[in-house]
Write a protein that holds these residues in place. Sequence first.
Motif, short mmCIF file in Angstrom:
data_model
loop_
_atom_site.label_atom_id
_atom_site.label_comp_id
_atom_site.label_asym_id
_atom_site.label_seq_id
_atom_site.Cartn_x
_atom_site.Cartn_y
_atom_site.Cartn_z
N GLY A 1 0.82 -1.21 0.00
CA GLY A 1 0.00 0.00 0.00
C GLY A 1 0.85 1.25 0.00
N MET A 2 1.90 1.25 0.83
CA MET A 2 2.80 2.40 0.85
C MET A 2 3.49 2.59 -0.51
SD MET A 2 4.32 4.96 2.05
CE MET A 2 3.36 4.92 3.55
N SER A 3 3.90 1.48 -1.13
CA SER A 3 4.55 1.57 -2.44
C SER A 3 3.60 2.14 -3.49
CB SER A 3 5.03 0.18 -2.88
OG SER A 3 6.03 -0.31 -2.02
N LEU A 4 2.35 1.70 -3.46
CA LEU A 4 1.37 2.22 -4.42
C LEU A 4 1.18 3.73 -4.26
CD1 LEU A 4 -1.39 -0.55 -4.30
CD2 LEU A 4 0.03 0.04 -6.27
N LEU A 5 1.16 4.19 -3.03
CA LEU A 5 1.00 5.63 -2.78
C LEU A 5 2.17 6.43 -3.33
CD1 LEU A 5 -0.39 6.42 0.78
CD2 LEU A 5 -1.42 6.91 -1.43
N THR A 6 3.37 5.96 -3.06
CA THR A 6 4.55 6.73 -3.48
C THR A 6 4.70 6.74 -5.00
OG1 THR A 6 5.96 4.77 -3.14
CG2 THR A 6 5.79 6.33 -1.33
#
Length: 501
Positions: A117-122
Amino acid sequence: MTGGRRTGVLLATCISTLVVNANTSAVAILLPAISEDTGMSVNTLQWAVTGYSLVGAAVIITSGSLGDVFGRKRVFQAGLLLFVASCVLIALAGSGEMVIAGRMIQGAAGSTILACGMSLLTVAYSGQEQVRAVSLWGAAAAVGAAAGPLVGGVLVDLTGWQGLFWIDAGVAVGCMVLTFATVADSRAADRPRSVDYVGTVLVALTLGPLILALSKGSDWGWVSAATVGCILVAILAGTGFVAVERRVAQPLLDLALLRNRVLVGATVAILIGAGTINALMYVLSLYFQDPSTLGFSPLEAGLATLPATVGLVVSAPLVPRLAAKVGGRQVVGLGFLLTAVGFAWIGFADASWQYAAFFLPLVAAAVGMGLSNGPSSAAATAAVSADQVGEASGVSNMARYVGAAVATALAATLYSTVTANRIADGDGSAVALTAGLGTTAWVMAAISLAGVVMAVVMGRHREARGTLADAAAAAASASHTLPTSATPARSGAGAPEGSST
């Protein structure tokens, strides 16, 4: 990416993160009710907590690697699907063994959702929009962690303990639909396609036997063949992990990072902080609900632990500005000292104590944890070069899971063993349980004092400036490491570096 699609990414990742963190923090409140329904002792059911953390520790870095190689959306969706399946398995469980199995699966699902999820956001956002999106994600993580025990207590009374998992499954399905409709897939084009599966297995083989020895050592005997065998397996697996990481093309852990004094000190501080606060919440959830002591309902127990969870989340965002003025390691040391005082205070607990006597030490421990968590996380990503930030963040996130698993197992063993011994000596249940709580609290106080030493080990490093994004990162630091204004950025992107203090 269009504005609508980016909003979809933000909603899917924030909602899923909130649900995962609420679910994680709620389970300790549910254990007495699960024990009553399944017939399994609460002491054995602690594996529903430690098993979750054990699997999460093994998987959290690997899941990020899988997203980079096979597609972040695809792996994120797989994490959500696994989370739904684990919720259904637990909600339908007719035995404690099924609950524990479901929670271990949920550990893999939760860590995958957080990492990808964090990777998708960045990937979806850049510049200041990325800072705002990550800050909202951090706020969602913090709110979920704080609200979990209360939500769990409410649902036990309204729907039975199964209600939490049915609701979480429904929300996760909604996130899957939203992700399918709005999120574009991505992967790291320049990353080798190999994944360190062997390293993942060896992490589990190191932690699993160690936690089993901590959990069963008092029953088996601390020098019994079973206990010693578990410890030997853990040592051999840990040695094998080091050997594998030196040779594998894309290691789970770059061992060169262990030469970074600041990162090591910060990571151990994160491990201690996550471990002690999880251990405290586990033991107090049981103590507050036991009929021999306070006899709280699950809802009342959720309300009783609220000062700790809310105190941690509310105090944390105020810390970055303080750390920018006096230095992060000084704040970390002060935080662990205050936490140790809170634990030691609880160590003096008496069977006659009512809830009011626990309030101030709970707040002290929580505020102390809020002081130490944020600067420790900030130091972990500030102490490395820009191309090592992801690895440093992964190491600190793994440390949270390791700390939670080991400390909760230790606390469960101390609490049950001391209680049983005191009852065998002729003490009443209330006196025995209070002795178990007090012993556990004193041990956690001693471990917290080791965190003060880690503040010294950390040494000088870049400091976050105390921005709004830093405040959000600090609020989320109880469950995940986020970049701060001290995190070195790749050329042309990210937050500026802070000054050294």
